[in-house]
Design a protein around this motif. Structure first.
Motif, mmCIF file in Angstrom:
data_model
loop_
_atom_site.group_PDB
_atom_site.id
_atom_site.type_symbol
_atom_site.label_atom_id
_atom_site.label_comp_id
_atom_site.label_asym_id
_atom_site.label_seq_id
_atom_site.Cartn_x
_atom_site.Cartn_y
_atom_site.Cartn_z
ATOM 1 N N GLY A 205 0.760 -1.182 0.077
ATOM 2 C CA GLY A 205 -0.180 0.261 -0.208
ATOM 3 C C GLY A 205 0.716 1.107 0.048
ATOM 4 O O GLY A 205 2.101 1.254 -0.226
ATOM 5 N N ASP A 206 0.128 2.446 0.005
ATOM 6 C CA ASP A 206 1.041 3.812 0.045
ATOM 7 C C ASP A 206 1.029 4.475 1.245
ATOM 8 O O ASP A 206 -0.246 4.127 2.327
ATOM 9 N N GLY A 207 2.000 5.052 1.719
ATOM 10 C CA GLY A 207 1.888 5.943 3.033
ATOM 11 C C GLY A 207 3.158 6.581 3.133
ATOM 12 O O GLY A 207 4.249 6.177 2.314
ATOM 13 N N ALA A 208 3.472 7.524 4.147
ATOM 14 C CA ALA A 208 4.390 8.316 4.268
ATOM 15 C C ALA A 208 4.859 8.573 5.956
ATOM 16 O O ALA A 208 3.899 8.549 6.777
ATOM 17 N N ALA A 209 5.841 8.460 6.180
ATOM 18 C CA ALA A 209 6.343 8.579 7.685
ATOM 19 C C ALA A 209 7.439 9.676 7.926
ATOM 20 O O ALA A 209 8.367 9.667 6.822
ATOM 21 N N ALA A 210 7.286 10.446 8.713
ATOM 22 C CA ALA A 210 8.514 11.452 9.067
ATOM 23 C C ALA A 210 8.795 11.508 10.448
ATOM 24 O O ALA A 210 7.880 11.185 11.467
ATOM 25 N N GLU A 309 1.637 -11.369 20.710
ATOM 26 C CA GLU A 309 1.250 -10.359 21.568
ATOM 27 C C GLU A 309 2.519 -9.615 21.449
ATOM 28 O O GLU A 309 2.619 -8.097 21.217
ATOM 29 N N HIS A 310 3.522 -10.060 21.392
ATOM 30 C CA HIS A 310 4.901 -9.296 21.244
ATOM 31 C C HIS A 310 4.963 -8.263 19.804
ATOM 32 O O HIS A 310 5.476 -7.182 19.843
ATOM 33 N N ASN A 311 4.338 -9.094 18.918
ATOM 34 C CA ASN A 311 4.422 -8.323 17.607
ATOM 35 C C ASN A 311 2.907 -7.660 17.219
ATOM 36 O O ASN A 311 2.753 -7.546 15.945
ATOM 37 N N CYS A 312 2.257 -7.476 18.382
ATOM 38 C CA CYS A 312 0.993 -6.874 18.260
ATOM 39 C C CYS A 312 0.999 -5.456 17.532
ATOM 40 O O CYS A 312 -0.211 -5.292 16.503
ATOM 41 N N PHE A 313 1.907 -4.517 17.446
ATOM 42 C CA PHE A 313 1.783 -3.499 16.607
ATOM 43 C C PHE A 313 2.196 -3.715 15.199
ATOM 44 O O PHE A 313 1.405 -2.845 14.356
ATOM 45 N N ALA A 314 3.015 -4.671 14.981
ATOM 46 C CA ALA A 314 3.303 -5.155 13.600
ATOM 47 C C ALA A 314 1.924 -5.473 13.127
ATOM 48 O O ALA A 314 1.575 -5.259 11.658
ATOM 49 N N TYR A 315 1.176 -6.426 13.642
ATOM 50 C CA TYR A 315 -0.113 -6.948 13.042
ATOM 51 C C TYR A 315 -1.113 -5.912 12.917
ATOM 52 O O TYR A 315 -1.947 -5.763 12.068
ATOM 53 N N GLU A 316 -1.103 -4.931 13.730
ATOM 54 C CA GLU A 316 -2.169 -3.818 13.647
ATOM 55 C C GLU A 316 -1.993 -3.030 12.476
ATOM 56 O O GLU A 316 -2.753 -2.810 11.793
ATOM 57 N N ILE A 317 -0.628 -2.731 12.144
ATOM 58 C CA ILE A 317 -0.104 -1.780 10.989
ATOM 59 C C ILE A 317 -0.536 -2.730 9.734
ATOM 60 O O ILE A 317 -0.858 -2.262 8.644
ATOM 61 N N TYR A 321 -3.097 -0.984 7.204
ATOM 62 C CA TYR A 321 -2.246 -0.405 5.926
ATOM 63 C C TYR A 321 -1.574 -1.124 4.956
ATOM 64 O O TYR A 321 -1.243 -0.735 3.888
ATOM 65 N N GLY A 322 -1.392 -2.478 5.559
ATOM 66 C CA GLY A 322 -0.565 -3.253 4.513
ATOM 67 C C GLY A 322 0.762 -2.961 4.722
ATOM 68 O O GLY A 322 1.233 -2.330 5.603
ATOM 69 N N ASN A 323 1.729 -3.381 3.570
ATOM 70 C CA ASN A 323 3.229 -3.212 3.623
ATOM 71 C C ASN A 323 3.305 -2.061 2.697
ATOM 72 O O ASN A 323 3.231 -1.820 1.524
ATOM 73 N N MET A 324 3.674 -0.902 3.534
ATOM 74 C CA MET A 324 4.193 0.230 2.813
ATOM 75 C C MET A 324 5.593 0.572 2.516
ATOM 76 O O MET A 324 6.153 1.750 2.646
ATOM 77 N N THR A 328 6.813 1.648 6.757
ATOM 78 C CA THR A 328 5.906 0.763 7.562
ATOM 79 C C THR A 328 6.694 0.638 8.780
ATOM 80 O O THR A 328 5.726 0.829 9.777
ATOM 81 N N VAL A 329 7.616 0.514 9.079
ATOM 82 C CA VAL A 329 8.364 0.266 10.329
ATOM 83 C C VAL A 329 8.293 1.337 11.220
ATOM 84 O O VAL A 329 8.163 1.318 12.487
ATOM 85 N N LEU A 330 8.161 2.621 10.686
ATOM 86 C CA LEU A 330 7.977 3.885 11.432
ATOM 87 C C LEU A 330 6.284 3.889 12.151
ATOM 88 O O LEU A 330 6.219 4.345 12.816
ATOM 89 N N PHE A 331 5.616 3.523 11.159
ATOM 90 C CA PHE A 331 4.071 3.384 11.412
ATOM 91 C C PHE A 331 4.070 2.407 12.691
ATOM 92 O O PHE A 331 3.343 2.883 13.835
ATOM 93 N N VAL A 332 4.788 1.447 12.846
ATOM 94 C CA VAL A 332 4.520 0.514 13.827
ATOM 95 C C VAL A 332 5.401 1.091 15.070
ATOM 96 O O VAL A 332 4.845 0.834 16.198
ATOM 97 N N LEU A 333 6.535 1.868 15.041
ATOM 98 C CA LEU A 333 7.122 2.345 16.044
ATOM 99 C C LEU A 333 6.160 3.338 16.611
ATOM 100 O O LEU A 333 6.018 3.472 17.989
ATOM 101 N N LYS A 334 5.673 4.107 15.762
ATOM 102 C CA LYS A 334 4.591 5.188 16.399
ATOM 103 C C LYS A 334 3.559 4.665 17.156
ATOM 104 O O LYS A 334 3.131 5.249 18.039
ATOM 105 N N SER A 335 3.044 3.448 16.514
ATOM 106 C CA SER A 335 1.714 3.020 17.298
ATOM 107 C C SER A 335 2.305 2.443 18.670
ATOM 108 O O SER A 335 1.617 2.239 19.786
ATOM 109 N N LEU A 336 3.546 1.868 18.721
ATOM 110 C CA LEU A 336 4.032 1.372 20.095
ATOM 111 C C LEU A 336 4.222 2.382 20.938
ATOM 112 O O LEU A 336 3.966 2.367 22.202
ATOM 113 N N LEU A 337 4.910 3.753 20.331
ATOM 114 C CA LEU A 337 5.084 4.884 21.340
ATOM 115 C C LEU A 337 3.808 5.349 21.836
ATOM 116 O O LEU A 337 3.846 5.839 23.204
#
Length: 370
Positions: A205-210, A309-317, A321-324, A328-337
């Motif tokens: 999919g499409d997305g951007a992270a800053a 459960e360890h991977n819950c943020f990755a599964y959520e993203i 959103y799919g794989n961007m 993508t990993v920055l979306f995961v990190l933001k969700s965790l934070l």
């Protein structure tokens, strides 16, 4: 001395497409028969993805009235690289600006004139003068901002951007580095029926992270210290994950062997990373893993004895959103934070991403929240 991630922002295009809609589009575009459609829809159901975002409204069109692809049953003449890059140049800037705006909003009354470096990341498009210069102008950043572009490295490229940003911060205590990862994966749809291409069409999919990084933690913010990086190559997987420029777009190779290769290499990668800081895997409870696909996440869990459960943020993203690619990993990190509190101070976060090579990237972060 550590540098710190002080804020993360994300953005997606306006078109939110359910997996069922995308499967219908793909079945029509590939002109599949009833049995092939049944298999394709089964593939889409097991991805773990509910919906993705795209800059192209065509994927949601039920009447064949497309704005990018030709309005013909077989989508011919199929869009060229030039046509796809025209879409990239038009759509990458507003998406990037939205991600940066989201990033800066976390910081309140942030002074953009203090940005010293800009790093742009993408493997789905390029032009020159490029996205970096367009961002300088659109965001009214200093014209003296030092610019670096990281292109065509795939899903792990955000790690390389963070390494470069860390080097800038280590060299200059006054550095403030803005990293922008922007990927428009859906503009590169290919009409091949091979399994590699069917899987690629099903997950990207499409997305951007800053991300804003600097040499000191930002007061009253959830900062994350960059503690260590480690990279490994698995040459046996060189042909299993690849990204090539062809006449009608960028073509992805994503072999079904990739999860197995990652499972075999991830334990060594983790041990080598954690050895640098004398930390054991058992001491890590927080994970920000790039969701390259459901099977990749499951392979990592098996290799490192993790739970879903360890991977819950990755599964959520992955679900939302799919794989961007690099974003993508920055979306995961933001969700965790979002879930961290002051009690999380000094907790380690283990992060992974993967890409062509076959490249395995790892990063250890530490929460700094006081």
């Amino acid at each position: 001395m550590n540098s710190f991630i002080c804020a993360i922002g994300t953005a997606t295009p306006p078109h939110k497409i359910a997996q069922t809609q995308t499967a219908d589009f793909m079945a029509a575009a590939l002109q599949l028969n009833a049995e092939e459609i049944r298999k394709l829809k089964a593939l889409y159901r097991v991805t773990g993805i509910a919906h993705r975002y795209t800059v192209l409204p065509d994927y949601a069109s039920n009447n064949g009235q497309f704005t990018f692809f030709p309005n013909t049953p077989d989508l011919e003449p199929f869009p060229t690289v030039q046509q796809r890059m025209a879409v990239y140049q038009q759509e990458a800037l507003p998406l990037s600006v939205a991600a940066v705006t989201d990033c800066f909003s976390v910081l309140g009354d942030f002074d953009r004139s203090t940005i010293t470096h800009l790093i742009t990341v993408s493997c789905t498009g390029m032009y020159a003068p490029g996205l970096d210069i367009d961002l300088i102008q659109a965001l009214d950043l200093p014209t003296t901002t030092q610019r670096t572009q990281i292109n065509f490295m795939g899903c792990y490229a955000a790690f390389n951007a963070l390494k470069v940003a860390d080097a800038f911060c280590q060299a200059n205590a006054q550095a403030r580095v803005l990293v922008v990862c922007t990927e428009l994966c859906t503009i590169h749809f290919q009409k091949y029926r091979e399994n590699d291409h069917l899987v690629s069409n099903a997950i990207f999919g499409d997305g951007a992270a800053a991300v804003l990084l600097q040499a000191q933690p930002m007061p009253n913010q959830k900062n994350v210290a960059l503690a260590a990086f480690h990279c490994e190559l698995i040459p046996a997987g060189k042909k299993e994950m690849a990204w090539h420029i062809a006449d009608h777009g960028f073509e992805m190779t994503l072999s079904s062997y990739v999860p197995d290769l990652i499972q075999k290499g991830i334990k060594k990668l983790t041990q080598n990373l954690l050895h640098k800081l004398e930390i054991e895997v058992s001491e890590v409870d927080l994970y920000a893993i790039h969701p390259g696909g459901r099977k990749i996440l499951e392979s990592i869990e098996k290799a490192l004895n993790l739970t879903p459960e360890h991977n819950c943020f990755a599964y959520e993203i992955l679900r939302d959103y799919g794989n961007m690619s690099s974003a993508t990993v920055l979306f995961v990190l933001k969700s965790l934070l979002r879930t961290l509190t002051k009690a999380s101070h000094n907790q380690p976060i283990l992060s992974f991403a993967f890409g062509p090579g076959l490249t395995l990237e790892s990063m250890l972060l530490k929460v700094h929240y006081v």
